[in-house]
Write an enzyme that holds these catalytic residues in place. Sequence first.
Site, PDB file in Angstrom:
ATOM      1  N   HIS A 195      51.033  41.519  27.717  1.00  0.00           N
ATOM      2  CA  HIS A 195      50.450  41.149  26.419  1.00  0.00           C
ATOM      3  C   HIS A 195      51.400  40.253  25.619  1.00  0.00           C
ATOM      4  O   HIS A 195      50.984  39.258  25.035  1.00  0.00           O
ATOM      5  CB  HIS A 195      50.170  42.404  25.581  1.00  0.00           C
ATOM      6  CG  HIS A 195      48.946  43.150  25.990  1.00  0.00           C
ATOM      7  ND1 HIS A 195      47.782  42.521  26.360  1.00  0.00           N
ATOM      8  CD2 HIS A 195      48.697  44.481  26.071  1.00  0.00           C
ATOM      9  CE1 HIS A 195      46.870  43.437  26.654  1.00  0.00           C
ATOM     10  NE2 HIS A 195      47.405  44.629  26.492  1.00  0.00           N
ATOM     11  N   ARG A 302      36.287  32.889  32.116  1.00  0.00           N
ATOM     12  CA  ARG A 302      36.330  34.283  32.576  1.00  0.00           C
ATOM     13  C   ARG A 302      35.451  35.119  31.651  1.00  0.00           C
ATOM     14  O   ARG A 302      35.839  35.419  30.529  1.00  0.00           O
ATOM     15  CB  ARG A 302      37.759  34.826  32.530  1.00  0.00           C
ATOM     16  CG  ARG A 302      38.781  34.063  33.329  1.00  0.00           C
ATOM     17  CD  ARG A 302      40.145  34.753  33.168  1.00  0.00           C
ATOM     18  NE  ARG A 302      41.206  34.048  33.844  1.00  0.00           N
ATOM     19  CZ  ARG A 302      42.001  33.150  33.275  1.00  0.00           C
ATOM     20  NH1 ARG A 302      41.825  32.841  31.982  1.00  0.00           N
ATOM     21  NH2 ARG A 302      42.960  32.568  33.964  1.00  0.00           N
ATOM     22  N   ARG A 338      32.372  31.698  35.447  1.00  0.00           N
ATOM     23  CA  ARG A 338      32.459  32.673  36.539  1.00  0.00           C
ATOM     24  C   ARG A 338      31.714  33.930  36.113  1.00  0.00           C
ATOM     25  O   ARG A 338      31.978  34.479  35.050  1.00  0.00           O
ATOM     26  CB  ARG A 338      33.932  33.006  36.835  1.00  0.00           C
ATOM     27  CG  ARG A 338      34.100  34.006  37.977  1.00  0.00           C
ATOM     28  CD  ARG A 338      35.575  34.274  38.263  1.00  0.00           C
ATOM     29  NE  ARG A 338      36.211  35.046  37.206  1.00  0.00           N
ATOM     30  CZ  ARG A 338      37.520  35.275  37.140  1.00  0.00           C
ATOM     31  NH1 ARG A 338      38.327  34.754  38.049  1.00  0.00           N
ATOM     32  NH2 ARG A 338      38.031  35.995  36.159  1.00  0.00           N
ATOM     33  N   GLU A 437      38.533  32.801  47.320  1.00  0.00           N
ATOM     34  CA  GLU A 437      39.740  33.605  47.087  1.00  0.00           C
ATOM     35  C   GLU A 437      39.948  34.645  48.181  1.00  0.00           C
ATOM     36  O   GLU A 437      40.933  35.370  48.182  1.00  0.00           O
ATOM     37  CB  GLU A 437      39.682  34.259  45.699  1.00  0.00           C
ATOM     38  CG  GLU A 437      38.374  34.966  45.400  1.00  0.00           C
ATOM     39  CD  GLU A 437      38.161  35.222  43.909  1.00  0.00           C
ATOM     40  OE1 GLU A 437      39.152  35.323  43.168  1.00  0.00           O
ATOM     41  OE2 GLU A 437      36.994  35.330  43.500  1.00  0.00           O
ATOM     42  N   ASN A 460      45.444  32.646  43.020  1.00  0.00           N
ATOM     43  CA  ASN A 460      46.161  33.894  42.732  1.00  0.00           C
ATOM     44  C   ASN A 460      45.794  34.974  43.743  1.00  0.00           C
ATOM     45  O   ASN A 460      46.660  35.632  44.327  1.00  0.00           O
ATOM     46  CB  ASN A 460      45.856  34.382  41.308  1.00  0.00           C
ATOM     47  CG  ASN A 460      46.287  33.378  40.252  1.00  0.00           C
ATOM     48  OD1 ASN A 460      46.871  32.349  40.571  1.00  0.00           O
ATOM     49  ND2 ASN A 460      46.001  33.675  39.009  1.00  0.00           N
ATOM     50  N   ASP A 461      44.493  35.180  43.967  1.00  0.00           N
ATOM     51  CA  ASP A 461      44.052  36.192  44.935  1.00  0.00           C
ATOM     52  C   ASP A 461      44.138  35.683  46.368  1.00  0.00           C
ATOM     53  O   ASP A 461      44.491  36.435  47.275  1.00  0.00           O
ATOM     54  CB  ASP A 461      42.618  36.648  44.627  1.00  0.00           C
ATOM     55  CG  ASP A 461      42.579  37.733  43.557  1.00  0.00           C
ATOM     56  OD1 ASP A 461      43.643  38.331  43.289  1.00  0.00           O
ATOM     57  OD2 ASP A 461      41.509  37.983  42.993  1.00  0.00           O
ATOM     58  N   ARG A 471      51.298  40.610  44.333  1.00  0.00           N
ATOM     59  CA  ARG A 471      52.237  39.788  43.557  1.00  0.00           C
ATOM     60  C   ARG A 471      52.876  40.562  42.413  1.00  0.00           C
ATOM     61  O   ARG A 471      53.855  40.106  41.827  1.00  0.00           O
ATOM     62  CB  ARG A 471      51.531  38.526  43.043  1.00  0.00           C
ATOM     63  CG  ARG A 471      50.403  38.763  42.085  1.00  0.00           C
ATOM     64  CD  ARG A 471      49.539  37.511  41.959  1.00  0.00           C
ATOM     65  NE  ARG A 471      48.307  37.795  41.262  1.00  0.00           N
ATOM     66  CZ  ARG A 471      48.004  37.312  40.065  1.00  0.00           C
ATOM     67  NH1 ARG A 471      48.850  36.531  39.444  1.00  0.00           N
ATOM     68  NH2 ARG A 471      46.854  37.598  39.503  1.00  0.00           N
ATOM     69  N   CYS A 508      41.380  26.919  40.219  1.00  0.00           N
ATOM     70  CA  CYS A 508      41.584  27.528  38.904  1.00  0.00           C
ATOM     71  C   CYS A 508      42.693  28.574  38.909  1.00  0.00           C
ATOM     72  O   CYS A 508      42.835  29.328  37.961  1.00  0.00           O
ATOM     73  CB  CYS A 508      40.283  28.133  38.380  1.00  0.00           C
ATOM     74  SG  CYS A 508      39.541  29.351  39.491  1.00  0.00           S
TER      75      CYS A 508
END
EC number: 2.7.3.9
Length: 578
Positions: A195, A302, A338, A437, A460-461, A471, A508
């Site tokens: 955060h 998102r 998405r 992904e 990322n995935d 990760r 992305c």
Amino acid sequence: MGNAIREKTIHGIAASSGIAIAKAYRLETPDLAAEKRTVADVEAEIARLEAAVAKAKEELEAIKQHALEKLGEDKAAIFAAHLLVLDDPELLNPIKEKIQTERVNAEYALDETALFFISMFEAMDNEYMKERAADIRDVTKRVLAHLLGVTISNPSLISEEVVIIAEDLTPSDTAQLNRQYVKGFATDIGGRTSHSAIMARSLEIPAVVGTKTVTAEVKNGDIVIVDGLDGQVIINPSPELLAQYEQKRARYEAQKAEWAKLVHEATVTADGIHVELAANIGTPDDVKGALANGAEGIGLYRTEFLYMGRSELPTEDEQFVAYKTVLEQMNGKPVVVRTLDIGGDKELPYLQLPKEMNPFLGFRAIRLCLEMQDMFRTQLRALLRASVYGNLKIMFPMIATLDEFRQAKAILLEEKEALLRQGVAVADGIEVGMMVEIPAAAVMADQFAKEVDFFSIGTNDLIQYTMAADRMNERVAYLYQPYNPAILRLISHVIDAAHREGKWVGMCGEMAGDPIAIPILLALGLDEFSMSATSILPARAQLKKLAKEEAARIKETVLSLGTAEEVVSFVKRTFSLA
């Protein structure tokens, strides 16, 4: 000489770009030790607890309002989630039961119960659930402070230029930072997705997190440099080093000013090829930042943020308003939405999904939507209704098989036909694509390319699934390698398969805005780069200096190398990157 002896450099994670130089201000964590006491009047003790919870709610409501005004709706949603924690019977009832059955004081019952939930979430070993632990810690600390009569530090009272030093910054700490005085911060713990890091980027305050030892090394009043570019904290720098960093900061600020001139320019390579640079967003509030940074579109909206920080599913009309707002603000520029990517690691408590041993490989995203079709259809209807207000493109996440894509697209078409029968306007020719992904989808890209309108590669995935490495797990993080030739070959295969069918490909994941990855992705033929808004202008400046034809010449060499290190070394040498 004294300064030279005391000078020390600590390494951490660069969480927010920039360089801050100022006196240290230690944000102390108050002593909230809760000693166990036996109580005679159980009802009075429960009343004490409820009064402390009520005061904490008042404070959080004020912080939420401050965040809404200064940071936007998505950051304020963090505090809406905190308020939900304080209303959650799953947390409050065990505290009250402990007071009643063990006849203990409210502080002890709260502390013990909170520790149980925090340790449970932290043991789940993924970043999202760890952040839920941080939420509980933040909220219960606030209630505990009221029970103990202790004052929690208030960063909004700072009235001179400082660099904040803390073990960690809670969301409520970060939301109260005043940019006029707080020039940067450094923490012992945290990562790029915590955060505090997200808030720092939103406020554009330089930050270094995860240093492990900064609070042990820094005293109030020390001169501190927070290097949010290279992830370093320098304590009591020598006059020479201080001068070097003043120059580095001036160069960075000058570079930012140069980048700012590119806001209204298209992204065109040195040999005249247009490449689209888009922004990743989470809420309608993020569009302002995307446009201010020169986004040519939204490459990833998102939608799960619409579903989080609340106690029930968003209605069709609520979603329609959000999607319509984004499309109107983007004024005809493409917006790739998405569909809901929730479940497993990103929980919605009100869905009451069963706990899973391995949520990243579990019941999530399109898998969940195809089973919970009422929820999915509601979202699709809202999107279709909003489509007439801009340039909407829809993509489905976590697609593994052709059957999944076909089923999702069939549901979308059913809802479109139903709306048209009801006389509701829907845009013609909405492009429908998918996230790539999952390695299976990448391998089968030639088959998918015949049926989709576009691909968006979620690196990322894709990287963690291909390398079988979480990760967020420090012990295997070394395997999370964006430049591993296996990853680059998959990306190349997807792009080539799409182009053979005349389809476009975006990306992305974080890789899309990485200065080392950009020339590689240009060489591989990527059509659209979607990234965090603050990465757009540096990426545009870099792409304007690159010639696509020249970059394309490295494709064969890059794909023939054996290790990630070899790829990075080759690209740095070829394009003179630092």
